[in-house]
Each structure stands twice: as structure tokens, then as C-alpha cells.
Design a protein around this motif. Structure first.
Motif, PDB file in Angstrom:
ATOM      1  N   THR A  76       4.999   4.469   4.313  1.00 45.94           N
ATOM      2  CA  THR A  76       4.325   5.443   3.454  1.00 45.94           C
ATOM      3  C   THR A  76       3.525   6.466   4.260  1.00 45.94           C
ATOM      4  O   THR A  76       3.342   7.599   3.817  1.00 45.94           O
ATOM      5  CB  THR A  76       3.417   4.738   2.442  1.00 45.94           C
ATOM      6  OG1 THR A  76       2.439   3.938   3.122  1.00 45.94           O
ATOM      7  CG2 THR A  76       4.241   3.847   1.520  1.00 45.94           C
ATOM      8  N   LEU A  77       3.067   6.077   5.457  1.00 43.23           N
ATOM      9  CA  LEU A  77       2.416   7.048   6.326  1.00 43.23           C
ATOM     10  C   LEU A  77       3.418   8.097   6.791  1.00 43.23           C
ATOM     11  O   LEU A  77       3.114   9.300   6.826  1.00 43.23           O
ATOM     12  CB  LEU A  77       1.788   6.342   7.534  1.00 43.23           C
ATOM     13  CG  LEU A  77       0.992   7.225   8.506  1.00 43.23           C
ATOM     14  CD1 LEU A  77      -0.195   7.858   7.798  1.00 43.23           C
ATOM     15  CD2 LEU A  77       0.524   6.404   9.704  1.00 43.23           C
ATOM     16  N   ILE A 135       0.871  -1.178   0.000  1.00 44.22           N
ATOM     17  CA  ILE A 135       0.000   0.000   0.000  1.00 44.22           C
ATOM     18  C   ILE A 135       0.908   1.228   0.000  1.00 44.22           C
ATOM     19  O   ILE A 135       2.042   1.177   0.484  1.00 44.22           O
ATOM     20  CB  ILE A 135      -0.935   0.018   1.233  1.00 44.22           C
ATOM     21  CG1 ILE A 135      -2.108   0.970   1.044  1.00 44.22           C
ATOM     22  CG2 ILE A 135      -0.154   0.352   2.486  1.00 44.22           C
ATOM     23  CD1 ILE A 135      -3.170   0.447   0.130  1.00 44.22           C
ATOM     24  N   ASP A 136       0.420   2.326  -0.577  1.00 44.33           N
ATOM     25  CA  ASP A 136       1.205   3.568  -0.574  1.00 44.33           C
ATOM     26  C   ASP A 136       0.286   4.729  -0.205  1.00 44.33           C
ATOM     27  O   ASP A 136      -0.551   5.141  -0.996  1.00 44.33           O
ATOM     28  CB  ASP A 136       1.846   3.817  -1.937  1.00 44.33           C
ATOM     29  CG  ASP A 136       2.894   4.927  -1.892  1.00 44.33           C
ATOM     30  OD1 ASP A 136       2.867   5.718  -0.928  1.00 44.33           O
ATOM     31  OD2 ASP A 136       3.738   5.000  -2.802  1.00 44.33           O
ATOM     32  N   LEU A 137       0.460   5.228   1.008  1.00 42.37           N
ATOM     33  CA  LEU A 137      -0.365   6.322   1.508  1.00 42.37           C
ATOM     34  C   LEU A 137       0.260   7.691   1.247  1.00 42.37           C
ATOM     35  O   LEU A 137      -0.336   8.706   1.586  1.00 42.37           O
ATOM     36  CB  LEU A 137      -0.587   6.157   3.016  1.00 42.37           C
ATOM     37  CG  LEU A 137      -1.252   4.856   3.468  1.00 42.37           C
ATOM     38  CD1 LEU A 137      -1.329   4.813   4.990  1.00 42.37           C
ATOM     39  CD2 LEU A 137      -2.624   4.707   2.855  1.00 42.37           C
ATOM     40  N   PHE A 184       2.648   0.215   5.317  1.00 43.72           N
ATOM     41  CA  PHE A 184       1.740   1.194   5.931  1.00 43.72           C
ATOM     42  C   PHE A 184       2.528   2.221   6.741  1.00 43.72           C
ATOM     43  O   PHE A 184       2.286   3.429   6.645  1.00 43.72           O
ATOM     44  CB  PHE A 184       0.723   0.470   6.826  1.00 43.72           C
ATOM     45  CG  PHE A 184      -0.271   1.378   7.478  1.00 43.72           C
ATOM     46  CD1 PHE A 184      -1.467   1.687   6.838  1.00 43.72           C
ATOM     47  CD2 PHE A 184      -0.024   1.927   8.725  1.00 43.72           C
ATOM     48  CE1 PHE A 184      -2.389   2.537   7.434  1.00 43.72           C
ATOM     49  CE2 PHE A 184      -0.939   2.774   9.335  1.00 43.72           C
ATOM     50  CZ  PHE A 184      -2.132   3.080   8.686  1.00 43.72           C
TER      51      PHE A 184
END
Length: 329
Positions: A139-140, A79-81, A136
């Protein structure tokens, strides 16, 4: 005889239900888009106007490019936030190069935006692939760092007076088609060919399906994971450049919430959050659904606050469907 007839009827009914389930699993997202499109066509007279449809495509192009990159990331189980913030920093970098009395060539701004985005993506990819830090968390953290870098670079102020040649990348037309839509189409075709016909594409699916098995099979799993974040960063830079050119100024607050729209498009399109299953074709349809919903609600005067609630609900429903599909393959 009665028992046999009942058994046969039950088997036929079960086979029919399975066939319907497979059909909906494969074409349900497309049917949903068609139904939504028809409903909005009747709901507002201006929805089907050429100007409005071109505007929808222009808006979808930015989220669509982000969603394609996010598809690669989620296919590997990641995932990439950070993409909204990366979009912002690349936008102000590009904007700073094409403003003032002696602006650089737009091509330089283009490569600068993509390069800076790729750099941020490389940092994400290194921490995730090499040091096994959860995506997570990485990237956060990058979401915050990239946003801070954007504010520092721009002093918290917009960068106006962009050159006309650069603005053409976001506002221009070629044969009646908006330039951002053409760029999006090129990215989509390249991604579709990569995932469907190349060894690298098969590696992406394999890593998302079972990273341990992929590694045992000789696939360079760390390299694949690093590469999808690098690609995501580069596409975020491309989207940042297009958004800046379209809005005619580089805004340090640009990209807020864009990561949610990209994730929503990918999940609505049926890409599994656990990785290994998905397609950029259905991601495209998911992005179109998000764009059409936003446009339709705007035309009907629905508050942006309600739109956020609706988008959030759509994401939750899509995740529930994904979980149901995984539990009942």
C-alpha cells in the motif's frame, strides 16, 4: 481475623477496579467524546450552532467512510496507506466525466469513481492475499503509484466547472440533512450489519484473530483478505467522488494525509492493530472525535501545523492504550 478482613478488602478493591476497567474499556471512548463536546461547547459560542454542527458532520462523512473501510482492513490485521492517493485519482476521474459542455450523468461518475477505487483495491488485495507481500509495503507503493496516476490523468491541474447535479452530491441537502451525511449513514449501517450479523463478518474477525486457525477451520482466508482491500478501494472511490463534489473541482493534490485520519479514527475507536477486535460503532465515535477536534481548533484559530501535531499525538496515545490492553486483557 485481621488477615481475613484485609484479604476480603483487597479482593473487593480488586473486583471494583476490574469493574471500572471493564466500564472504561467499553464506554471510555464515548465518555471522551461527550467530555470533548461539552468542553468545546463552552470554549466557543459558535460550536453548537446548527450550521457548524452540520458542517462537522459533512466533514466527518468523508473520513468516516474511509475509516469504515479501514476498520475492515485492520480487523484482518492489515493496513492500507494508499487510500488518500486512491481518493485523489477517483476524484479526478469522476470530475472529468461531469465537466465541460456535455457532462455525463452523475450516476456514471459515481460508478466510475467506485469502480476505479475498487480496481486499485483489487491490486492491493491480490498482492497481499495471493503473493503474501506485506500490506505496508504494497500500500505504500500504491500510495506513490496512484498519486502519479492522478497527476498524469489531470496533467497536474484541477478540473473545474463540474455540473450542478454532480455538485449536489457533495453540497446538497435532503430534508435538511447534507447528502454526504446520508451516504455515510447508509455505508455505516451496511457495515455494522455485515460485521455483526453475517457469516462474512465473522470470517473477518476470525482471520484477524488467528489466520492459521481460520484457515484450518475452512475459512477462505485469502478471499477474505482480498475482499477487505477491494472494499477499502471502493469506499475510497466513494469518498473521492463526494470530496470532489463538495469542493466543486477535482484537485490532483486531494487526499493528502487522509490515510492518517482514517487510521486515527479506527485506532481511537479501539480497533486493535493486531486484528480481530473492533467495531464500526466505535470507529464512528473515533471519526467524530477527530472531526470535532479539527473543527474546534479551527474555530479557536489554532494553526493547522499544531493540529497535525495534536492528531499525531492522539494516534500515539491510542496505540499505547491498545498495546496496554493487549498486554493486560
Amino acid at each position: 481475623m485481621s488477615t481475613e478482613l484485609t484479604t476480603n478488602a483487597t479482593s473487593a478493591s480488586g473486583a471494583r477496579n476490574q469493574a471500572i476497567g471493564r466500564f472504561l474499556s467499553r464506554y471510555g471512548i464515548l465518555l471522551s467524546f461527550i467530555i470533548l463536546f461539552v468542553i468545546l461547547s463552552f470554549a466557543h459560542p459558535n460550536f453548537l450552532s446548527t450550521a457548524n454542527l452540520l458542517n462537522v458532520l459533512r466533514q466527518v462523512s468523508i473520513n468516516g467512510i474511509l475509516a469504515i473501510g479501514m476498520t475492515f482492513v485492520i480487523l484482518t490485521g492489515g493496513i492500507d496507506l494508499s487510500i488518500g492517493s486512491v481518493l485523489a485519482i477517483t476524484g479526478v476521474v469522476a470530475g472529468s466525466l461531469v465537466t465541460g459542455g456535455d457532462p455525463y450523468n452523475p450516476a456514471i461518475a459515481f460508478f466510475a469513481a467506485v469502480g476505479v477505487g475498487a480496481l486499485f483495491g483489487a491490486v492491493n488485495g491480490t498482492l497481499i492475499a495471493r503473493f503474501s507481500v506485506p500490506a505496508f509495503v504494497v500500500t505504500l507503493g500504491m500510495l506513490s503509484m496512484a498519486r502519479g496516476a492522478t497527476l498524469l490523468y489531470s496533467n497536474g491541474r484541477p478540473i473545474p466547472n463540474l455540473s450542478p447535479e454532480f455538485r449536489w452530491l457533495g453540497q446538497g441537502f435532503v430534508a435538511g440533512i447534507p447528502v454526504p451525511v446520508i451516504i455515510f449513514a447508509i455505508v455505516f449501517v451496511a457495515a455494522w450489519i455485515t460485521l455483526r450479523y453475517t457469516v462474512y463478518g465473522r470470517w473477518v474477525y476470525a482471520v484477524g484473530g488467528n489466520v492459521k486457525s481460520a484457515k484450518t477451520s475452512g475459512i477462505p482466508t485469502r478471499t477474505v483478505i482480498f475482499s477487505v482491500y477491494l472494499l477499502m478501494g471502493a469506499l475510497a472511490g466513494l469518498s473521492g467522488m463526494i470530496l470532489t463534489a463538495r469542493t466543486t473541482s477535482a484537485l490532483p493534490q486531494a487526499g493528502l494525509g487522509y490515510e492518517l485520519d482514517a487510521i486515527a479514527a479506527v485506532v481511537i475507536g479501539g480497533t486493535s492493530l493486531t486484528g480481530g477486535v473492533g467495531s464500526v460503532v466505535y470507529t464512528l465515535i473515533g471519526a467524530l472525535i477527530i472531526g470535532v477536534i479539527s473543527n474546534g481548533l479551527d474555530l479557536m484559530g489554532v494553526s493547522s501545523y499544531y493540529q497535525q501535531i495534536i492528531k499525531g499525538a492522539i494516534i500515539v496515545v491510542a496505540v499505547l492504550i491498545d498495546r496496554s490492553r493487549n498486554m493486560n486483557p
